[in-house]
Design an enzyme around this catalytic site. Structure first.
Site, PDB file in Angstrom:
ATOM      1  N   ASP A  63     -24.559  25.219   0.472  1.00  0.00           N
ATOM      2  CA  ASP A  63     -25.098  24.263  -0.510  1.00  0.00           C
ATOM      3  C   ASP A  63     -25.335  22.857   0.037  1.00  0.00           C
ATOM      4  O   ASP A  63     -25.324  21.900  -0.733  1.00  0.00           O
ATOM      5  CB  ASP A  63     -24.180  24.168  -1.732  1.00  0.00           C
ATOM      6  CG  ASP A  63     -24.041  25.487  -2.459  1.00  0.00           C
ATOM      7  OD1 ASP A  63     -24.893  26.364  -2.239  1.00  0.00           O
ATOM      8  OD2 ASP A  63     -23.080  25.652  -3.225  1.00  0.00           O
ATOM      9  N   CYS A  72     -22.209  39.235   7.181  1.00  0.00           N
ATOM     10  CA  CYS A  72     -23.485  39.776   6.716  1.00  0.00           C
ATOM     11  C   CYS A  72     -23.277  40.632   5.467  1.00  0.00           C
ATOM     12  O   CYS A  72     -22.497  41.586   5.498  1.00  0.00           O
ATOM     13  CB  CYS A  72     -24.150  40.601   7.808  1.00  0.00           C
ATOM     14  SG  CYS A  72     -25.766  41.254   7.317  1.00  0.00           S
ATOM     15  N   ASN A  86     -19.763  26.017   5.409  1.00  0.00           N
ATOM     16  CA  ASN A  86     -21.172  26.330   5.191  1.00  0.00           C
ATOM     17  C   ASN A  86     -21.413  26.628   3.714  1.00  0.00           C
ATOM     18  O   ASN A  86     -20.642  27.344   3.093  1.00  0.00           O
ATOM     19  CB  ASN A  86     -21.577  27.530   6.059  1.00  0.00           C
ATOM     20  CG  ASN A  86     -22.956  28.062   5.718  1.00  0.00           C
ATOM     21  OD1 ASN A  86     -23.110  29.246   5.477  1.00  0.00           O
ATOM     22  ND2 ASN A  86     -23.956  27.205   5.688  1.00  0.00           N
ATOM     23  N   HIS A 143     -18.509  30.672   5.182  1.00  0.00           N
ATOM     24  CA  HIS A 143     -19.485  30.486   4.108  1.00  0.00           C
ATOM     25  C   HIS A 143     -18.733  30.633   2.789  1.00  0.00           C
ATOM     26  O   HIS A 143     -18.092  31.656   2.558  1.00  0.00           O
ATOM     27  CB  HIS A 143     -20.598  31.526   4.224  1.00  0.00           C
ATOM     28  CG  HIS A 143     -21.666  31.400   3.178  1.00  0.00           C
ATOM     29  ND1 HIS A 143     -22.691  32.306   3.054  1.00  0.00           N
ATOM     30  CD2 HIS A 143     -21.873  30.470   2.212  1.00  0.00           C
ATOM     31  CE1 HIS A 143     -23.477  31.946   2.059  1.00  0.00           C
ATOM     32  NE2 HIS A 143     -22.995  30.835   1.534  1.00  0.00           N
ATOM     33  N   ARG A 150     -29.741  27.570   4.439  1.00  0.00           N
ATOM     34  CA  ARG A 150     -30.913  27.448   3.566  1.00  0.00           C
ATOM     35  C   ARG A 150     -31.412  26.009   3.464  1.00  0.00           C
ATOM     36  O   ARG A 150     -32.610  25.776   3.289  1.00  0.00           O
ATOM     37  CB  ARG A 150     -30.576  27.976   2.173  1.00  0.00           C
ATOM     38  CG  ARG A 150     -30.525  29.495   2.072  1.00  0.00           C
ATOM     39  CD  ARG A 150     -30.278  29.915   0.637  1.00  0.00           C
ATOM     40  NE  ARG A 150     -29.020  29.366   0.127  1.00  0.00           N
ATOM     41  CZ  ARG A 150     -28.721  29.273  -1.159  1.00  0.00           C
ATOM     42  NH1 ARG A 150     -29.586  29.659  -2.072  1.00  0.00           N
ATOM     43  NH2 ARG A 150     -27.561  28.780  -1.548  1.00  0.00           N
ATOM     44  N   GLN A 163     -25.550  35.621  18.165  1.00  0.00           N
ATOM     45  CA  GLN A 163     -24.646  36.274  17.219  1.00  0.00           C
ATOM     46  C   GLN A 163     -24.786  37.788  17.328  1.00  0.00           C
ATOM     47  O   GLN A 163     -25.894  38.326  17.273  1.00  0.00           O
ATOM     48  CB  GLN A 163     -24.951  35.837  15.781  1.00  0.00           C
ATOM     49  CG  GLN A 163     -23.943  36.356  14.771  1.00  0.00           C
ATOM     50  CD  GLN A 163     -24.271  35.977  13.347  1.00  0.00           C
ATOM     51  OE1 GLN A 163     -25.242  36.451  12.774  1.00  0.00           O
ATOM     52  NE2 GLN A 163     -23.445  35.114  12.757  1.00  0.00           N
ATOM     53  N   LYS A 172     -18.229  33.978  12.257  1.00  0.00           N
ATOM     54  CA  LYS A 172     -18.703  33.471  10.959  1.00  0.00           C
ATOM     55  C   LYS A 172     -18.376  34.515   9.900  1.00  0.00           C
ATOM     56  O   LYS A 172     -18.709  35.691  10.052  1.00  0.00           O
ATOM     57  CB  LYS A 172     -20.209  33.208  10.995  1.00  0.00           C
ATOM     58  CG  LYS A 172     -20.758  32.613   9.697  1.00  0.00           C
ATOM     59  CD  LYS A 172     -22.243  32.290   9.845  1.00  0.00           C
ATOM     60  CE  LYS A 172     -22.777  31.580   8.597  1.00  0.00           C
ATOM     61  NZ  LYS A 172     -22.903  32.488   7.440  1.00  0.00           N
TER      62      LYS A 172
END
Length: 692
Positions: A540, A437, A538, A506, A563, A406, A476
């Protein structure tokens, strides 16, 4: 019992508080008794590792560890140091964000002037390059007198590969050092690994020198950037043919590039064939000592004799030497329509994770079922400057059969040039653009989430990278910058039309960071817009039920796990086997043991490597401690937004792993990596990751 976190629900006279995971009442315990139990058991011999030597000295470390937390215990001993008290929070405010001012010691500071010169470690017959000016030790007997005691009897590198690259400086040297202080080898193991490259994508000294001197040539990037410049000038003048004597040439160039990009876009939409990875072996030009897993002799970069006049031929600049049969691909340049196509659909994708997503952790996840792995976010400007620390983020283990890197950047010139550089020097299956980010330092420079408000620059970056790369390009991103103001759906059609092979979303904005729940309804809406391009969601996912719900209730092609993998890396196994794994503390400890071995292989088994391994080990434990064993839950699955209460595990080790106190994490690290140095301190990267 009703699901998760209703304060009015009771079970066995136990109230389940909002935001707290529902643990069976017989395991619950108060905060004071939890830490009292661990303190009482601290001196007991756990007998879980061969090199575990429980001693009373471990109690002395408590005054040296930095603790972060909410409130002090009323019964806190007066022995706590002033430094520990200063770092404790006296308010009830929830700790959030990063510990930007945390004390940090570099791993090489633990040795000071006691480090042995590498010319002695490698047992080179020649003299030290620096001669009398060398600041490291050359006297082996003097070094051995100062060297700390070995950490164990068995060296993982020696037992696995037949030779330890770190010789007498290894902290497990007693297993492979002869009576004359010479490094021993196992020839049978050496022969088994001598034809294999364990780690790829390392930067060679010659390539690093060329990058630092800015002599690397970027012909395709310069061609593309020239077209962008012409287009920008045309817009400013509002008359493309005015004062341009080379209009026809520029038009032809634009047509050529746009034609190539359109062919890539069509090929992406027809993404139905998965071309297998290349079978040829790549022997990296690298320093053998810096990469303990690679037992090949140091390779020479083809074209290392190039002077400034011959730098234009970038075929000579590649740091990879291909071994074996010559194929058509080695001779004939691929056309745009023939570029590598990958099948991303229904794959389990391990997200690029800053700090914790290192090569040893990816090896753990790969072994436990991850299909796609991606390196940590790398800054394109640092890569172009040849920074070793940044190039280390691109390393690829041979077990990573579906691997990408990335890149993070804010401008088309640096991102396109970096992509062209990587296209010629490393072996990857895809390159990902970071558009998500949330870090302030990145965002304020216009990179990461900042690109979401700079659509023109983002398109230019995407088109340029697709033009110069022979592998697919992905991206992403987040839902947007501000909470409740989603803009990803406006960006997706542009990126799809640019020819990206896959996009991951995300389901949170930059302002949210990781708070609140991911918006899977919005992810589904964006997945519909992205068709027919593969689209991943993406956020949870902490159980196979979460993954099933994401794939059945939305139009995503697959899920990315971030995570959730840090909290329970065996999540990939659970998803593939469709079960809740009530993993025992011993099995979890074995995973930690494998990680420590992989870390010593990656960062080294000398003092510097051991302490660097310990640092990343502790950072991972700050996430791993949030896991609650399946057998202790009132109902499954555990939710990622539910914090664990204080509870006693089914054995001491399970309780120790549940602790969110830095001291207990350090205790776990000492069980695997030996005692910490006298001046050791550690504070986790994120404030919410440790408290007592």
């Amino acid at each position: 019992m009703a699901e998760g976190g209703d304060a009015n629900n009771t079970s066995n006279d136990n109230v389940t508080l909002p935001g707290v995971a529902p643990v069976k009442s017989q395991y619950l315990i108060s905060k004071d008794k939890f830490h009292e139990y661990l303190d009482d058991e601290r001196n007991k011999d756990l007998k879980l590792a061969d090199n575990l030597d429980a001693s009373e000295d471990t109690l002395k470390h408590e005054s040296k560890k930095v603790k972060i937390g909410d409130d002090h215990d009323a019964n806190e001993s007066e022995k706590s140091s002033a430094e520990s008290k200063d770092n404790c929070k006296e308010s009830n405010k929830k700790a959030r964000g990063q510990n930007k001012n945390r004390p940090r010691m570099k791993p090489n500071q633990y040795e000071h002037d006691r480090k042995l010169c590498t010319s002695v470690v490698r047992e080179h017959p020649g003299k030290c390059y620096y001669g009398e000016k060398c600041r490291f030790l050359h006297d082996v007997s003097e070094y051995l007198a100062l060297k700390p005691a070995d950490l164990g009897e068995n060296c993982y590198l020696y037992d696995t590969y037949g030779r330890c690259q770190y010789g007498i400086s290894c902290r497990y040297a007693q297993s492979h050092i002869g009576p004359d202080n010479k490094n021993l080898i196992k020839e049978d193991l050496m022969k088994m690994w001598e034809t294999k490259v364990i780690v790829k994508n390392t930067i060679g000294k010659e390539l690093q020198h060329i990058l630092r001197k800015k002599k690397f040539s970027f012909p395709k990037s310069e061609q593309y950037l020239k077209m962008i410049s012409v287009n920008n000038d045309s817009r400013k003048q509002n008359n493309p043919e005015d004062k341009t004597g080379s209009t026809q040439v520029n038009t032809d160039l634009r047509v050529e590039i746009e034609s190539a990009l359109s062919v890539v876009s069509v090929a992406t939409q027809e993404n139905s064939v998965c071309i297998p990875p290349k079978n040829n072996v790549i022997a990296e030009s690298q320093d053998k000592f810096a990469c303990p897993g690679n037992l090949l002799e140091k390779q020479t970069i083809p074209g290392s004799e190039i002077d400034a006049s011959s730098v234009k031929d970038n075929k000579q600049m590649s740091s990879a030497t291909r071994l074996g049969v010559v194929t058509d691909e080695d001779i004939i340049k691929l056309r745009s329509c023939e570029k590598k196509q990958l099948n991303f659909r229904d794959k389990l994708y391990l997200a690029p994770l800053t700090t914790c997503g290192n090569l040893p952790f990816r090896r753990i996840c790969k072994r436990l079922g991850a299909d796609i792995t991606c390196g940590e976010m790398a800054m394109c400007t640092n890569l172009l400057q040849g920074q070793s620390s940044e190039w280390a983020l691109l390393k690829r283990h041979h077990t990573e059969d579906f691997f990408g890197v990335q890149l993070d950047g804010a401008f088309p010139d640096t991102m396109t040039k970096c992509a062209e550089l990587l296209n010629q020097t490393i072996d990857v299956d895809f390159v990902d653009i970071n558009v998500g980010c949330p870090i302030d330092l990145v965002y304020q420079k216009g990179a990461g989430c900042g690109l979401m408000h700079r659509l023109t620059k983002l398109e230019q970056i995407a088109r340029g990278m697709i033009y110069v790369l022979d592998v697919p390009v992905t991206a992403k991103l987040r839902t947007g910058v501000h909470e409740k103001i989603n803009i990803a759906h406006k960006i997706l059609p542009h990126l799809r039309d640019c020819g990206l092979s896959m996009i991951t979303l995300h389901g949170r904005s930059r302002e949210q960071r990781y708070s609140k729940l991911a918006d899977w309804n919005y992810i589904d809406y964006c997945a519909q817009l992205a068709k027919p391009m593969p689209f991943f969601g993406n956020g949870d996912i902490l159980s196979f039920e979460d993954a099933n719900r994401a794939k059945t209730m939305t139009a995503v092609s697959g899920v990315m796990i971030a995570r959730g993998a840090l909290i329970k890396p065996w999540l990939f196994t659970e998803i593939k086997e469709q079960r809740h794994w009530d993993i025992s503390s011993q099995e979890r400890f074995e995973i930690l043991q494998d990680y420590s071995n992989y870390a010593l292989e990656h960062w080294g088994s000398d003092t510097q490597g051991v302490e660097k391994s310990r640092r990343f080990f502790l950072e991972w434990l700050s996430f791993l401690c949030r896991y609650i064993p399946v057998g202790l839950l009132e109902h499954v699955p555990q939710k990622i937004n539910e914090r664990p209460p204080y509870y006693l595990g089914r054995d001491y080790l399970e309780t120790l792993m549940a602790s969110q106190n830095v001291c207990d994490w350090i205790k776990l690290s000492e069980m695997l990596l030996g005692p910490v140095p006298p001046n050791f301190t550690f504070v986790p990267k994120h404030k919410a990751n440790s408290f007592k």
